[in-house]
Structure formats: structure tokens, C-alpha cells
Design an enzyme around this catalytic site. Structure first.
Site, short mmCIF file in Angstrom:
data_model
loop_
_atom_site.label_atom_id
_atom_site.label_comp_id
_atom_site.label_asym_id
_atom_site.label_seq_id
_atom_site.Cartn_x
_atom_site.Cartn_y
_atom_site.Cartn_z
N GLY A 1 2.55 6.29 -22.83
CA GLY A 1 1.57 5.98 -23.87
C GLY A 1 0.13 6.22 -23.46
O GLY A 1 -0.78 5.61 -24.02
N TYR B 1 18.19 7.12 -27.19
CA TYR B 1 17.57 8.21 -27.93
C TYR B 1 18.62 9.09 -28.60
O TYR B 1 19.51 9.64 -27.93
CB TYR B 1 16.70 9.08 -27.02
CG TYR B 1 15.62 8.34 -26.26
CD1 TYR B 1 15.13 7.10 -26.71
CD2 TYR B 1 15.08 8.86 -25.10
CE1 TYR B 1 14.13 6.43 -26.01
CE2 TYR B 1 14.08 8.19 -24.40
CZ TYR B 1 13.62 6.97 -24.86
OH TYR B 1 12.64 6.31 -24.15
N LYS C 1 -7.39 11.62 -33.43
CA LYS C 1 -6.60 11.28 -34.61
C LYS C 1 -7.32 10.20 -35.41
O LYS C 1 -8.07 9.40 -34.84
CB LYS C 1 -5.23 10.76 -34.14
CG LYS C 1 -4.26 10.44 -35.24
CD LYS C 1 -2.94 9.95 -34.64
CE LYS C 1 -1.95 9.51 -35.69
NZ LYS C 1 -0.67 9.04 -35.09
N GLY D 1 -2.06 9.35 -29.85
CA GLY D 1 -3.00 10.37 -30.28
C GLY D 1 -4.35 9.83 -30.70
O GLY D 1 -5.27 10.61 -31.02
N LEU D 2 -4.54 8.52 -30.67
CA LEU D 2 -5.80 7.92 -31.09
C LEU D 2 -6.95 8.29 -30.15
O LEU D 2 -8.12 8.27 -30.55
CB LEU D 2 -5.67 6.40 -31.17
CG LEU D 2 -4.72 5.88 -32.26
CD1 LEU D 2 -4.52 4.38 -32.12
CD2 LEU D 2 -5.29 6.21 -33.65
N LEU D 3 -6.64 8.62 -28.91
CA LEU D 3 -7.68 9.02 -27.96
C LEU D 3 -8.02 10.50 -28.08
O LEU D 3 -8.94 10.98 -27.41
CB LEU D 3 -7.21 8.72 -26.53
CG LEU D 3 -7.05 7.25 -26.18
CD1 LEU D 3 -6.43 7.08 -24.81
CD2 LEU D 3 -8.40 6.53 -26.25
N ALA E 1 -2.17 6.96 -26.29
CA ALA E 1 -2.29 5.93 -27.33
C ALA E 1 -2.00 6.49 -28.72
O ALA E 1 -2.82 6.37 -29.64
CB ALA E 1 -3.67 5.27 -27.29
#
Length: 298
Positions: A198, A51, A208, A203-205, A201
């Protein structure tokens, strides 16, 4: 905050882990955020030498220096930056691991690393050589314990059978239930902790804009997000529901959540004080998000 044993080790990690990858390079912000997290009960902080070309380790080390004995610092090895900085190459050789750990110790400003993780891996790697390196570092006191970061069932199985790994970091969420097929049961049987990343996911959950994801269509993703929203309530956020689903798996020791802002941190902290999801709620979420299977590396 609840704390769980990290595998068979004596270390106890907070059930909410602080994923440091997205912190950025402003030291004052990093120090303020990590110390606030510590003050609120988070003791597990996860970084990697990859990172920001090591600068993330430097920032984390500086932020936690004054509370070093009270926290678990986890970092990773295996991705070697090219001299010109153009990218990195996979290097799981023993000699490189023994060299890289010295650099991580220096950047983290510490004499030891609590959890040293192989940052990936395949069956083509010299696995016995990797294990030799980790075992040696443990004997030398430079690391307290070790694990791997992988989503590959065949690699996970190899380390579970052949090493003293205490943890496996893997992607696991309502939209990626592949670990449920074999990995979670295997690791629980071997008393190896799952560090779940994760869980939101991408931000899909959380509402988003939907898109296809790991074999789920955009429509299916939207359906799962709606199911999460239906379980959420005042005082129980969608992010909390998504993370609590992961944490209620027996094999999972900590949900390592990527945190970049104070708002992200407060939301993550609220998850720890949430009541468990009920059996009916868990069932509704599972129905909305059918489990997929790993297609490779079985």
C-alpha cells in the site's frame, strides 16, 4: 536491483516485490509480466490462496515454474472459502493450515513455499497452535520460513515474542505512518523484516482525485500528494518518491507493489534505480503527512 535479507533467514528478497493480487486470469499475460519482472531483477512474488479462489496461485506457479529455484514465492493462509463460494471465513486452526498448504503447493506446482504467511489474525486466535503448524511445516521442508500479514500492533507483538517469524507484511505509506509508532522499531529490534504494502495509498499519492483516507481529510490528502509531486522530477516519478519514502525505513526489506500492467511494472522497476531521498526531502514529506496512531489493537 537491491536485495535485502528476509529477517534472519538466508533468503534475500528484491527491494521491489511483485504483488500479484490484481493480475487477472489471462495466463499468457501473467506469464509474460512475471517473467519480464524476473528478468529485470525482481525475485519476490506475493500471492495468497484467497485471491481468485486459488486461481492466482495457479497462474503464478505456472508463470514461474521454469525459474522456480531462483525466486521467492510467498503465499498466505487463514481465509477459508465456503463450499458454495459465497465468501470466506477466518480459520487459523492448525488442522486447516496443514490442509491448506497442500492445496497451495499443488496450485503453485512446487514442493516448497519460500514464505508462508498467516493472512490476518487477532489475539483471540490459537496463536500457539498457528506457530506449531508453521514450525511443523518448516521441519517437514514444505515451507522455508514463515511470517504474518497484519496491521495490528498487539498481534504483531505476540508473534515477534513467541515465534520464529521472519517477516510481517503491513500497510505503510506516507498516508499511513501508523507503523512508525511502535511496530517498525519492534520488528527491527527483533530482526523481523517489514514487507510494506500500500505504499501508493490506492493511488491517492499519485494525483488521483482526493478523498478522506484513514483519518486524513480530502484536503490533507491533496496536500500530501502535492508534496510528493514537488519532490518528483524528470526521471523520478511520484510513485517512485512514494515507494522510496517507505524503502528508506531501516526495518523495510521490500515494498510489495500491486502490479497489473507492464506500465505499472516499469514504474516499479524505475523506483529501484532512483537515488535515495535527501534528508530535506524526507523532512518535507513528513511535515506534509503527519503520523496518525492506531486507535485499536494496541
Amino acid at each position: 536491483m537491491k536485495y535485502n535479507h528476509l529477517g534472519k533467514s538466508e533468503l534475500q528478497a528484491s527491494e521491489i516485490g511483485f504483488g500479484c493480487m490484481s493480475l487477472g486470469l489471462e495466463q499468457a499475460h501473467t506469464s509474460r509480466l512475471l517473467r519480464f519482472a524476473f528478468d529485470q531483477g525482481i525475485n519476490y512474488f506475493d500471492t495468497a490462496d484467497l485471491y481468485d479462489k486459488g486461481q492466482n496461485e495457479t497462474a503464478v506457479g505456472a508463470a514461474l515454474r521454469e525459474v522456480r529455484q531462483q525466486v521467492i514465492i510467498a503465499t498466505k493462509v487463514g481465509n477459508q472459502w465456503r463450499p458454495d463460494g459465497s465468501g470466506w471465513d477466518w480459520n487459523p486452526r492448525k488442522a486447516y493450515i496443514l490442509e491448506a498448504v497442500e492445496q497451495s503447493l499443488r496450485r503453485l506446482q512446487t514442493d516448497y513455499i519460500d514464505l508462508y504467511q498467516l493472512h490476518g489474525g487477532t489475539l483471540d486466535d490459537p496463536i500457539d497452535e498457528v506457530i506449531e503448524a508453521f514450525d511443523l511445516l518448516q521441519q517437514q521442508g514444505k515451507i522455508r520460513c514463515y511470517g504474518i500479514s497484519s496491521i495490528r500492533p498487539n498481534v504483531i507483538r505476540a508473534y515477534a515474542e513467541r515465534s520464529k517469524a521472519v517477516s510481517v507484511m503491513m500497510q505503510y505509506s506516507l498516508l499511513d505512518r501508523r507503523p512508525e509508532e511502535t511496530c517498525l522499531q519492534l520488528l527491527e529490534h527483533n530482526q523481523i523484516s517489514v514487507l510494506a504494502r500500500g505504499s501508493l495509498a490506492q493511488g491517492l499519492l499519485l494525483g488521483k482525485e482526493s478523498k478522506s483516507y484513514l483519518g486524513h481529510s480530502a484536503g490533507q490528502v491533496a496536500k500530501v500528494a502535492a508534496a510528493v509531486k514537488a519532490v518528483a522530477s524528470p526521471g523520478r516519478s511520484a510513485a517512485g518518491v512514494a515507494a522510496r519514502f517507505v524503502l528508506q525505513q531501516q526495518a523495510v526489506t521490500s515494498a510489495v507493489i500491486g502490479i497489473r500492467t507492464e506500465a505499472h511494472l516499469r514504474e516499479a522497476l524505475a523506483t529501484s534505480s532512483m537515488a535515495p531521498l535527501t534528508p530535506d526531502e524526507l523532512a518535507a514529506l513528513r511535515v506534509a503527512a503527519p503520523a496518525l496512531l492506531y486507535e485499536q489493537h494496541r
